[in-house]
Design an enzyme around this catalytic site. Structure first.
Site, PDB file in Angstrom:
ATOM      1  N   GLU A  46       0.869  -1.167   0.000  1.00 10.10           N
ATOM      2  CA  GLU A  46       0.000   0.000   0.000  1.00 10.10           C
ATOM      3  C   GLU A  46       0.915   1.227   0.000  1.00 10.10           C
ATOM      4  OE1 GLU A  46      -2.789   0.379   3.242  1.00 10.10           O
ATOM      5  OE2 GLU A  46      -3.472   2.318   2.488  1.00 10.10           O
ATOM      6  N   ARG A 272       5.232 -12.771   9.727  1.00  8.26           N
ATOM      7  CA  ARG A 272       5.909 -11.534   9.363  1.00  8.26           C
ATOM      8  C   ARG A 272       7.231 -11.437  10.102  1.00  8.26           C
ATOM      9  NH1 ARG A 272       2.098  -7.807   9.272  1.00  8.26           N
ATOM     10  NH2 ARG A 272       3.481  -6.031   9.298  1.00  8.26           N
ATOM     11  N   LYS A 282       4.098   0.726   9.981  1.00 10.93           N
ATOM     12  CA  LYS A 282       4.207   1.931   9.162  1.00 10.93           C
ATOM     13  C   LYS A 282       3.660   3.146   9.906  1.00 10.93           C
ATOM     14  CE  LYS A 282       2.796   0.092   5.071  1.00 10.93           C
ATOM     15  NZ  LYS A 282       2.394   0.071   3.650  1.00 10.93           N
TER      16      LYS A 282
HETATM   17  P1  ATP Z   1      -0.477  -1.653   6.515  1.00 13.25           P
HETATM   18  O1  ATP Z   1      -1.281  -2.574   5.627  1.00 13.25           O
HETATM   19  O2  ATP Z   1      -0.880  -1.668   7.928  1.00 13.25           O
HETATM   20  O3  ATP Z   1      -0.269  -0.298   5.967  1.00 13.25           O
HETATM   21  P2  ATP Z   1       1.654  -3.469   5.947  1.00 13.25           P
HETATM   22  O4  ATP Z   1       2.923  -3.590   6.708  1.00 13.25           O
HETATM   23  O5  ATP Z   1       0.774  -4.636   5.817  1.00 13.25           O
HETATM   24  O6  ATP Z   1       0.969  -2.248   6.593  1.00 13.25           O
HETATM   25  P3  ATP Z   1       1.636  -3.309   3.087  1.00 13.25           P
HETATM   26  O7  ATP Z   1       2.116  -2.212   2.238  1.00 13.25           O
HETATM   27  O8  ATP Z   1       0.220  -3.684   3.020  1.00 13.25           O
HETATM   28  O9  ATP Z   1       2.028  -2.912   4.551  1.00 13.25           O
HETATM   29  O10 ATP Z   1       2.565  -4.582   2.867  1.00 13.25           O
HETATM   30  C1  ATP Z   1       2.865  -5.101   1.601  1.00 13.25           C
HETATM   31  C2  ATP Z   1       3.224  -6.548   1.721  1.00 13.25           C
HETATM   32  O11 ATP Z   1       4.329  -6.717   2.599  1.00 13.25           O
HETATM   33  C3  ATP Z   1       2.075  -7.346   2.308  1.00 13.25           C
HETATM   34  O12 ATP Z   1       1.931  -8.535   1.571  1.00 13.25           O
HETATM   35  C4  ATP Z   1       2.504  -7.614   3.711  1.00 13.25           C
HETATM   36  O13 ATP Z   1       1.979  -8.819   4.175  1.00 13.25           O
HETATM   37  C5  ATP Z   1       4.030  -7.665   3.596  1.00 13.25           C
HETATM   38  N1  ATP Z   1       4.649  -7.283   4.857  1.00 13.25           N
HETATM   39  C6  ATP Z   1       4.432  -6.161   5.568  1.00 13.25           C
HETATM   40  N2  ATP Z   1       5.130  -6.163   6.714  1.00 13.25           N
HETATM   41  C7  ATP Z   1       5.820  -7.330   6.746  1.00 13.25           C
HETATM   42  C8  ATP Z   1       6.730  -7.932   7.670  1.00 13.25           C
HETATM   43  N3  ATP Z   1       7.067  -7.336   8.816  1.00 13.25           N
HETATM   44  N4  ATP Z   1       7.242  -9.136   7.362  1.00 13.25           N
HETATM   45  C9  ATP Z   1       6.912  -9.745   6.212  1.00 13.25           C
HETATM   46  N5  ATP Z   1       6.072  -9.230   5.302  1.00 13.25           N
HETATM   47  C10 ATP Z   1       5.526  -8.050   5.549  1.00 13.25           C
END
Ligand code: ATP
Ligand code: MG
Length: 575
Positions: A46, A272, A282
């Site tokens: 995102e 994660r 984030k």
């Molecule tokens: P949010 O959705 O709360 O803004 P997010 O960390 O999920 O935060 P995204 O941009 O949706 O951010 O993440 C993109 C991809 O990265 C998703 O598939 C998510 O599952 C993966 N991802 C995010 N944080 C982690 C992490 N700490 N370890 C592994 N994969 C991650």
């Protein structure tokens, strides 16, 4: 294992990396020809922040899997359904970071917002099939009626609206007839489901916000769960890999696609990445930036890809780290020492050695002629002879590290002290003969030494031993630079374990940044370019800052010191 031999028979990985449960699933799917032998993943950020090391795990996994199987593909898809928090600045940084990590999405860069029209049509189709309805409850009422883990939810009074009325209301939602938040479109599933995600989740909300790509075209926006599965389906993704918190959303993922009769990829969840001494949310990273606790998203103390890059991390070291931590189903916290170990290992191989004095102490070699400059040979990398040698100037006045001298040396201190002889690396043996101090403060301001001309290059013909080898620079030839020493941004390993009344920001390490203003480095470093990486002998690895350096005046960031705490941890585990 059976699955592995199957996989090898059908579509063998082209580059072998450690196996894990997701590869086993893909192996089985290839064996049973579930997706006609295709492997197609996606990385769906995102654009509401910069990527961090946790995202790197997901990037390496998704792009890595695509690269391992013949014909494998990985899409980059911006999951941009939340216009109030998203921005093109983030889109640009994400593209840059994925490329920098070494991955390529080819011509497959997509935006969920490109599917807004198709998503709208899918929603209309669900209404037609009696599987979605317009709900007039406020967001608070929806929340209140959702129930809890132990109590079922309560049906919305709008749940049994006719299909015609729903079609009409939904069209008018899109047309902008209703105020923000006054209505939603909800999936008609089961308010009594033990899975709260299945209790008539919201699919669309009314929101007047300018989208970074669709501008003001839409005043209704689709929710994540509805958008994500349909985007995956439209792109013919085979394995939709996400983090564990989406496990309970999988039934909904499947429900939307099955109810629409669309092609259904397989969602697979993995744990994660969490890292000690840092935060990975984030929201929190944005807060650190906005409140000025760091200088920006790319502050070298941030766990962001851009921060790590500016700190001096190599893409190779981050990929190696992601490989070593593996892929599993159970959440855990990885020791940040492992990340440091990976960059140290990589830089040890590829970073040229140079001499830099961080806290200079002047040394005068009384028996060395004035106005003479010798060019001495220094090895660029003892790990790699092909990196060659360089010349470094030696003269009568030098700088050594203040820490390398003690007037009254404790027992275990073998470096320079009054009357003691040490080796200057690549140069000569010197003996300290006199200590000059500030008459007021008592601070040592210079040392007078004698050198032994027979020890040129750093060895004595009579094989007499010295217990220490010091780094140094020639006073007149060295260049003054700023050096920034970084330490962990937080001073506790588990930043999320906030005790009563405490906030994660209470754990910020006040000493995470130390700026040294009067450092001296070898003259050759005046040519150093932003992003260049070096080992400062006996100090650590340093990188030329890409923002604050100017031509001829590099500013150095410490990537990591030389002390390998991870190696120690491994040793203690082994014993
Ligand atoms: P949010 O959705 O709360 O803004 P997010 O960390 O999920 O935060 P995204 O941009 O949706 O951010 O993440 C993109 C991809 O990265 C998703 O598939 C998510 O599952 C993966 N991802 C995010 N944080 C982690 C992490 N700490 N370890 C592994 N994969 C991650
Ligand atoms: Mg997310």
């Amino acid at each position: 294992m059976e699955t592995i031999s199957h996989r090898e028979a059908v579509n063998s990985p082209e580059r072998s990396t450690p196996s894990h449960f997701i590869k086993n699933i893909i192996g089985d799917d290839l064996a049973s020809n579930k997706y006609e032998g295709r492997v197609h993943t996606r990385f769906p950020p995102e654009p509401n922040g910069y990527l961090h090391i946790g995202h790197a795990k997901s990037i390496c996994l998704n792009f890595g899997l695509a690269a391992e199987y013949r014909g494998g593909l990985c899409n980059l898809r911006f999951d941009d359904t939340n216009p109030s928090k998203e921005d093109v600045e983030y889109v640009d940084s994400i593209k840059q970071d994925v490329r920098w990590l070494g991955f390529d999405w080819g011509d497959r860069m997509y935006y969920a917002s490109d599917y807004f029209e198709q998503l709208y049509r899918c929603a209309v189709e669900l209404i037609r099939r009696g599987k979605a309805y317009v709900c007039d409850l406020t967001p608070e009422e929806v929340r209140k009626n959702r129930g809890t883990l132990s109590e079922p939810g309560i049906d919305s009074p709008c749940r049994n609206r006719s299909i015609e009325e729903n079609l009409d209301l939904f069209a008018r939602m899109r047309a902008g007839e209703f105020p923000d938040g006054s209505r939603t479109l909800r999936a008609k599933i089961d308010m009594g489901s033990p899975n709260i995600n299945m209790r008539d989740p919201v699919m669309y909300r009314i929101l007047r916000a300018t989208h970074h790509r669709t501008a003001d075209k839409w005043c209704i926006y689709p929710m994540y769960d509805f958008t994500h599965c349909i985007s995956d389906s439209l792109e013919s993704i085979t394995h939709s890999i996400c983090t564990l918190e989406f496990e309970d959303h999988r039934p909904l993922y499947d429900w939307f696609l099955d109810s629409l009769g669309l092609y259904r990829p397989q969602q697979i969840e993995f744990a994660r990445l969490n890292l000690s001494y840092t935060v990975m949310s984030k929201r929190k990273l944005l807060e650190l930036v906005e409140e000025g606790h760091v200088s920006g998203w790319d502050d070298p103390r941030m766990p962001t890809i851009s921060g790590l890059r500016r700190r001096g991390y190599t893409p190779e070291s981050i990929r190696t780290f992601c490989e070593r931590i593996g892929v599993a189903k159970r959440n855990s916290v990885v020791d940040i020492a492992l990340l440091e170990h990976c960059v140290r290992e990589d830089l040890n191989r590829c970073a040229p050695r140079v001499m830099a004095v961080l806290n200079p102490l002047r040394v005068i070699i009384d028996n060395y002629p004035e106005n003479v400059v010798e060019e001495l040979d220094a090895v660029n990398n003892p790990e790699d002879a092909s990196m060659g040698t360089r010349k470094i100037p030696f003269s009568r006045e030098l700088y050594i590290e203040r820490d390398d001298f003690r007037e009254a040396p404790p027992k275990q201190f073998f470096r320079l002290a009054p009357g003691r002889e040490v080796r200057l690396r690549y140069a000569y043996y010197i003996t300290c003969e006199q200590v000059i101090k500030d008459t007021v403060t008592g601070e040592v301001i210079e040392l007078h030494c004698r050198y032994d001309p027979a020890t040129r290059g750093g060895d004595s013909p009579d094989r007499r031993k010295v217990k220490a080898t010091l780094h140094w620079v020639s006073a007149a030839h060295s260049i003054p630079v700023d050096v920034r020493l970084y330490d962990q941004l937080f001073s506790v390993p588990d930043v999320t374990a906030e005790k009563d009344g405490e906030d994660y920001k209470d754990y910020l390490n006040p000493a995470s940044l130390q700026v040294l203003k009067s450092c001296r480095v070898e003259p050759g470093l005046s040519e150093a370019q932003p992003g260049n990486r070096y080992q400062f002998e006996r100090q650590g690895y340093f990188c030329v800052d890409s923002r604050d350096s100017s031509p001829g005046k590099p500013v150095f960031n410490r990537t990591v010191n030389l002390r390998d705490t991870w190696a120690k941890i491994e040793k203690s585990i082994a014993s």
